[in-house]
Design an enzyme around this catalytic site. Structure first.
Site, PDB file in Angstrom:
ATOM      1  N   ASP A 101       0.987  -1.117   0.059  1.00  0.00           N
ATOM      2  CA  ASP A 101       0.192   0.001  -0.039  1.00  0.00           C
ATOM      3  C   ASP A 101       0.979   1.153   0.018  1.00  0.00           C
ATOM      4  OD1 ASP A 101      -1.635   2.092   0.760  1.00  0.00           O
ATOM      5  OD2 ASP A 101      -2.622   0.934   2.082  1.00  0.00           O
ATOM      6  N   LEU A 102       0.868   2.058  -1.158  1.00  0.00           N
ATOM      7  CA  LEU A 102       1.873   3.136  -1.155  1.00  0.00           C
ATOM      8  C   LEU A 102       1.740   4.068  -0.151  1.00  0.00           C
ATOM      9  CD1 LEU A 102       1.485   3.601  -5.016  1.00  0.00           C
ATOM     10  CD2 LEU A 102       3.355   2.207  -3.926  1.00  0.00           C
ATOM     11  N   GLY A 129       2.032   3.030  -9.822  1.00  0.00           N
ATOM     12  CA  GLY A 129       1.000   3.081  -9.032  1.00  0.00           C
ATOM     13  C   GLY A 129       0.236   4.337  -8.464  1.00  0.00           C
ATOM     14  N   GLY A 130      -0.941   3.930  -8.075  1.00  0.00           N
ATOM     15  CA  GLY A 130      -1.780   5.347  -7.556  1.00  0.00           C
ATOM     16  C   GLY A 130      -3.092   5.380  -8.331  1.00  0.00           C
ATOM     17  N   SER A 132      -5.616   6.682 -11.164  1.00  0.00           N
ATOM     18  CA  SER A 132      -5.021   7.035 -12.446  1.00  0.00           C
ATOM     19  C   SER A 132      -5.870   8.079 -13.161  1.00  0.00           C
ATOM     20  CB  SER A 132      -4.987   5.679 -13.529  1.00  0.00           C
ATOM     21  OG  SER A 132      -6.089   4.926 -13.356  1.00  0.00           O
ATOM     22  N   ASN A 153      -0.447  13.246 -19.482  1.00  0.00           N
ATOM     23  CA  ASN A 153      -0.873  14.687 -20.432  1.00  0.00           C
ATOM     24  C   ASN A 153      -1.644  15.638 -19.527  1.00  0.00           C
ATOM     25  OD1 ASN A 153      -3.754  14.346 -21.541  1.00  0.00           O
ATOM     26  ND2 ASN A 153      -3.068  12.393 -21.032  1.00  0.00           N
ATOM     27  N   TYR A 199      -5.926  15.433 -10.205  1.00  0.00           N
ATOM     28  CA  TYR A 199      -4.995  14.202 -10.965  1.00  0.00           C
ATOM     29  C   TYR A 199      -3.740  15.015 -11.749  1.00  0.00           C
ATOM     30  CZ  TYR A 199      -3.885  10.429 -14.010  1.00  0.00           C
ATOM     31  OH  TYR A 199      -3.177   9.743 -14.828  1.00  0.00           O
TER      32      TYR A 199
HETATM   33  C1  15L Z   1      -4.791   9.579 -18.186  1.00  0.00           C
HETATM   34  O1  15L Z   1      -3.577  10.091 -17.621  1.00  0.00           O
HETATM   35  C2  15L Z   1      -5.515   8.539 -17.657  1.00  0.00           C
HETATM   36  O2  15L Z   1      -4.786   7.698 -16.571  1.00  0.00           O
HETATM   37  C3  15L Z   1      -6.269   7.437 -18.669  1.00  0.00           C
HETATM   38  O3  15L Z   1      -7.125   6.728 -17.969  1.00  0.00           O
HETATM   39  C4  15L Z   1      -6.634   8.493 -19.578  1.00  0.00           C
HETATM   40  O4  15L Z   1      -7.771   9.264 -19.039  1.00  0.00           O
HETATM   41  C5  15L Z   1      -5.619   9.487 -20.151  1.00  0.00           C
HETATM   42  O5  15L Z   1      -5.252  10.126 -19.300  1.00  0.00           O
HETATM   43  C6  15L Z   1      -6.315  10.182 -21.385  1.00  0.00           C
HETATM   44  O6  15L Z   1      -5.891  11.658 -21.195  1.00  0.00           O
HETATM   45  O7  15L Z   1      -6.736   9.656 -22.309  1.00  0.00           O
END
Ligand code: 15L
Length: 278
Positions: A56-57, A77-78, A80, A117, A141
């Site tokens: 568990d991080l 991990g984490g 997403s 991104n 995020y």
């Molecule tokens: C991300 O960072 C996500 O982890 C992935 O699930 C997608 O949402 C992706 O970006 C995206 O921008 O398509």
């Protein structure tokens, strides 16, 4: 690759049960036998011969035990996607800190960090950006990914750790929609970027874009190519599919303007002409 990695070295892959972990594990198993897979939960499809260590991080002791004796870490991990502040704080801020700090204590030489991104999601789709632009996160995020990049820079400068941050677009077998024609990366190509991060002798601190060879790209990824990246995926080969899928989605007056898509329109209360860089 100029430097040959001693394959007997302990390499830890966090987030191994997640989407990217599941798509890349079969490829990584061939390149790095003995790779230590980790996640909170055991991957459902764990293969005989694959090594799994749960962690568990958010728990520094568990992370320290996981990284003991490790040479390199692929930190995927984490959480997403966008989440509540509590989710992002625990999984991506505290969790990421615990990884870098345990890596320092354990003498880990290299970290490859899954940035996104969404650390730069408020750049307009009309702009082309490189790795050195000011971050413009589009979500809590995205902020956590910018934080992870900043941590990586600090551990690289202060402690000499080799850190590669991959600003990943979207990993999958094919681009899912028109936005993904600009940011898509195949599992094979992201594994090439892992290899560069794990093995290239020149890496101190790098931010590379995680995309295949995409004609509609918004990013200057020339540094990745300098480091030997030779992507084989081409988003344009899947344009008809992506455009057909886009028809089903419909317009997003905010998200369609910015690189981060729906992450930029979610919870948006600004005017579109006041968002993103001036
Ligand atoms: C991300 O960072 C996500 O982890 C992935 O699930 C997608 O949402 C992706 O970006 C995206 O921008 O398509």
């Amino acid at each position: 690759m100029a430097e040959v990695l001693d394959k007997a070295r302990r390499i830890v892959f966090t987030g191994a049960a997640g989407g990217i972990g599941t798509m890349t594990r079969p490829l990584l198993a061939r390149l790095y036998p003995g790779l230590v897979l980790s996640d909170r939960v055991r991957p459902a499809d764990l293969q005989p011969g694959e090594t799994f260590v749960p962690a568990d991080l958010t728990q520094p002791d568990e992370v320290a035990a996981l990284l003991k004796g490790a040479h390199s870490v692929l930190h995927f991990g984490g959480h997403s996607v966008e989440g509540t502040w509590d989710q992002i704080l625990n999984a991506n801020i505290i969790g990421c800190y615990n990884i870098f700090e345990a890596a320092r204590v354990a003498g880990v030489k290299r970290v490859v960090f899954a940035s996104s991104n969404h650390a730069v999601g408020y750049y307009p789709r009309s702009s082309r950006i490189g790795p050195n632009v000011t971050v413009r996160p589009d979500s809590r995020y995205g902020v956590s990914k910018a934080f992870g990049e900043a941590l990586g820079a600090m551990y690289s400068d202060k402690h000499g750790m080799s850190v590669t941050c991959l600003r990943i677009g979207n990993v999958g077998p094919i681009p899912l929609d028109v936005r993904r024609l600009s940011i898509w990366i195949s599992p094979e190509d992201i594994v090439q970027l892992f290899q560069i991060g794990l093995e290239h002798p020149d890496i101190r601190f790098e931010i590379l874009y995680g995309e295949s060879n995409n004609e509609a790209s918004w990013w200057d990824n020339s540094r990745a190519y300098q480091l030997g990246y030779k992507p084989t995926g081409r988003a344009e080969d899947h344009r008809a599919h992506a455009e057909a899928e886009q028809q089903k989605i419909g317009p997003d007056p905010v998200g369609d303007l910015f690189q981060g898509g729906t992450f930029t329109s979610a919870e948006f209360t600004n005017d579109v002409d006041k968002a993103g860089p001036q």
